[in-house]
Write a protein that holds these residues in place. Structure first.
Motif, short mmCIF file in Angstrom:
data_model
loop_
_atom_site.label_atom_id
_atom_site.label_comp_id
_atom_site.label_asym_id
_atom_site.label_seq_id
_atom_site.Cartn_x
_atom_site.Cartn_y
_atom_site.Cartn_z
N GLU A 199 0.84 -1.20 0.00
CA GLU A 199 0.00 0.00 0.00
C GLU A 199 0.88 1.24 0.00
O GLU A 199 1.89 1.29 0.69
CB GLU A 199 -0.91 -0.01 1.23
CG GLU A 199 -1.88 1.14 1.28
CD GLU A 199 -2.87 1.03 2.43
OE1 GLU A 199 -3.90 1.72 2.36
OE2 GLU A 199 -2.62 0.26 3.39
N THR A 200 0.47 2.23 -0.79
CA THR A 200 1.10 3.55 -0.78
C THR A 200 0.00 4.56 -0.46
O THR A 200 -1.14 4.19 -0.22
CB THR A 200 1.73 3.88 -2.15
OG1 THR A 200 0.69 4.02 -3.13
CG2 THR A 200 2.73 2.82 -2.59
N ALA A 231 -4.45 -4.71 -7.87
CA ALA A 231 -3.87 -3.40 -7.57
C ALA A 231 -4.83 -2.33 -8.08
O ALA A 231 -5.27 -2.39 -9.24
CB ALA A 231 -2.50 -3.26 -8.22
N ILE A 232 -5.16 -1.37 -7.21
CA ILE A 232 -6.13 -0.33 -7.55
C ILE A 232 -5.64 1.04 -7.11
O ILE A 232 -4.94 1.16 -6.10
CB ILE A 232 -7.49 -0.60 -6.88
CG1 ILE A 232 -7.38 -0.62 -5.36
CG2 ILE A 232 -8.11 -1.88 -7.39
CD1 ILE A 232 -8.71 -0.67 -4.61
N PRO A 233 -6.04 2.08 -7.84
CA PRO A 233 -5.82 3.43 -7.32
C PRO A 233 -6.85 3.68 -6.21
O PRO A 233 -7.95 3.12 -6.23
CB PRO A 233 -6.08 4.34 -8.52
CG PRO A 233 -6.96 3.56 -9.43
CD PRO A 233 -6.64 2.11 -9.19
N LYS A 234 -6.49 4.51 -5.24
CA LYS A 234 -7.38 4.77 -4.11
C LYS A 234 -8.44 5.82 -4.43
O LYS A 234 -9.30 6.05 -3.60
CB LYS A 234 -6.58 5.18 -2.88
CG LYS A 234 -5.79 4.05 -2.28
CD LYS A 234 -5.13 4.53 -1.01
CE LYS A 234 -4.36 3.45 -0.33
NZ LYS A 234 -3.69 3.95 0.88
N HIS A 235 -8.35 6.46 -5.57
CA HIS A 235 -9.46 7.32 -5.97
C HIS A 235 -10.04 6.80 -7.27
O HIS A 235 -9.37 6.08 -8.02
CB HIS A 235 -9.07 8.80 -6.01
CG HIS A 235 -8.41 9.26 -7.26
ND1 HIS A 235 -7.05 9.30 -7.41
CD2 HIS A 235 -8.94 9.70 -8.43
CE1 HIS A 235 -6.76 9.76 -8.62
NE2 HIS A 235 -7.87 9.99 -9.26
N LEU A 251 0.94 3.67 -9.53
CA LEU A 251 0.23 2.40 -9.68
C LEU A 251 1.13 1.36 -10.34
O LEU A 251 1.25 0.23 -9.86
CB LEU A 251 -1.05 2.62 -10.50
CG LEU A 251 -1.90 1.40 -10.81
CD1 LEU A 251 -2.37 0.71 -9.54
CD2 LEU A 251 -3.09 1.81 -11.67
N PHE A 252 1.81 1.75 -11.42
CA PHE A 252 2.68 0.79 -12.11
C PHE A 252 3.89 0.43 -11.27
O PHE A 252 4.40 -0.69 -11.37
CB PHE A 252 3.09 1.30 -13.49
CG PHE A 252 2.12 0.87 -14.54
CD1 PHE A 252 2.17 -0.40 -15.08
CD2 PHE A 252 1.13 1.73 -14.99
CE1 PHE A 252 1.26 -0.82 -16.03
CE2 PHE A 252 0.21 1.33 -15.94
CZ PHE A 252 0.27 0.05 -16.46
N ALA A 287 -2.66 -2.71 -3.15
CA ALA A 287 -2.60 -4.05 -3.75
C ALA A 287 -2.97 -5.03 -2.65
O ALA A 287 -2.46 -4.95 -1.52
CB ALA A 287 -1.21 -4.35 -4.29
N TYR A 288 -3.88 -5.96 -2.96
CA TYR A 288 -4.36 -6.90 -1.96
C TYR A 288 -4.76 -8.21 -2.62
O TYR A 288 -4.99 -8.28 -3.83
CB TYR A 288 -5.55 -6.30 -1.19
CG TYR A 288 -6.80 -6.13 -2.03
CD1 TYR A 288 -7.77 -7.12 -2.08
CD2 TYR A 288 -6.99 -4.99 -2.79
CE1 TYR A 288 -8.90 -6.99 -2.86
CE2 TYR A 288 -8.11 -4.84 -3.58
CZ TYR A 288 -9.06 -5.84 -3.61
OH TYR A 288 -10.17 -5.70 -4.40
N TYR A 289 -4.84 -9.26 -1.80
CA TYR A 289 -5.27 -10.56 -2.31
C TYR A 289 -6.75 -10.49 -2.66
O TYR A 289 -7.57 -10.02 -1.87
CB TYR A 289 -5.01 -11.67 -1.29
CG TYR A 289 -3.54 -12.00 -1.18
CD1 TYR A 289 -2.94 -12.82 -2.11
CD2 TYR A 289 -2.78 -11.48 -0.15
CE1 TYR A 289 -1.58 -13.12 -2.03
CE2 TYR A 289 -1.43 -11.76 -0.06
CZ TYR A 289 -0.84 -12.58 -1.00
OH TYR A 289 0.50 -12.86 -0.91
N HIS A 290 -7.09 -10.95 -3.86
CA HIS A 290 -8.47 -10.93 -4.35
C HIS A 290 -9.39 -11.62 -3.35
O HIS A 290 -9.02 -12.64 -2.76
CB HIS A 290 -8.52 -11.65 -5.71
CG HIS A 290 -9.70 -11.32 -6.53
ND1 HIS A 290 -10.97 -11.69 -6.19
CD2 HIS A 290 -9.80 -10.65 -7.71
CE1 HIS A 290 -11.81 -11.28 -7.12
NE2 HIS A 290 -11.13 -10.63 -8.05
#
Length: 110
Positions: free
Chosen positions: A22-23, A42-46, A65-66, A28-31
């Motif tokens: 996490e940033t 992995a997702i953006p937080k907005h 993200l990348f 990024a987390y386990y599905h």
């Protein structure tokens, strides 16, 4: 209903997740319902709807993200020998929030 699992459930805290990395702007987390032995998202937080809706002012976020995707993919490749990094668009994209799957192994039977 917005059909955005990531904003509605994950980022709101309604659905707890097992975090990998996490940033300030990326998670990024386990599905929560994995389709592969290793299945990380992995997702953006907005909210950004998809890869093709990115705007020029999203460039810095996309780099962050990348960077997270690269680090997670390197960890999975080190542990499992290989991985795939995938994003979906259009009808293939169930949740209308930009997200990337980092997967390894053969698809699990449903």
């Amino acid at each position: 209903m917005t059909n955005d699992f990531y904003c509605d459930e994950v980022l709101s805290g309604n659905t707890p997740v097992d975090k990998v990395l996490e940033t300030d702007n990326v998670l990024a987390y386990y599905h929560t319902k994995p389709s592969y032995p290793v299945h990380i998202v992995a997702i953006p937080k907005h909210h950004i709807s998809s890869l093709i809706t990115l705007e020029e002012n999203d460039n810095q976020l996309l780099l962050e993200l990348f960077d997270v995707i690269k680090k997670v993919a390197a960890m999975v490749t080190e542990a499992k020998g290989a991985c795939k990094v995938i994003t979906n668009l259009g009808d293939y994209q169930d949740s209308k929030h930009l997200h990337w799957h980092i997967i390894s192994g053969k698809a699990l039977k449903s």
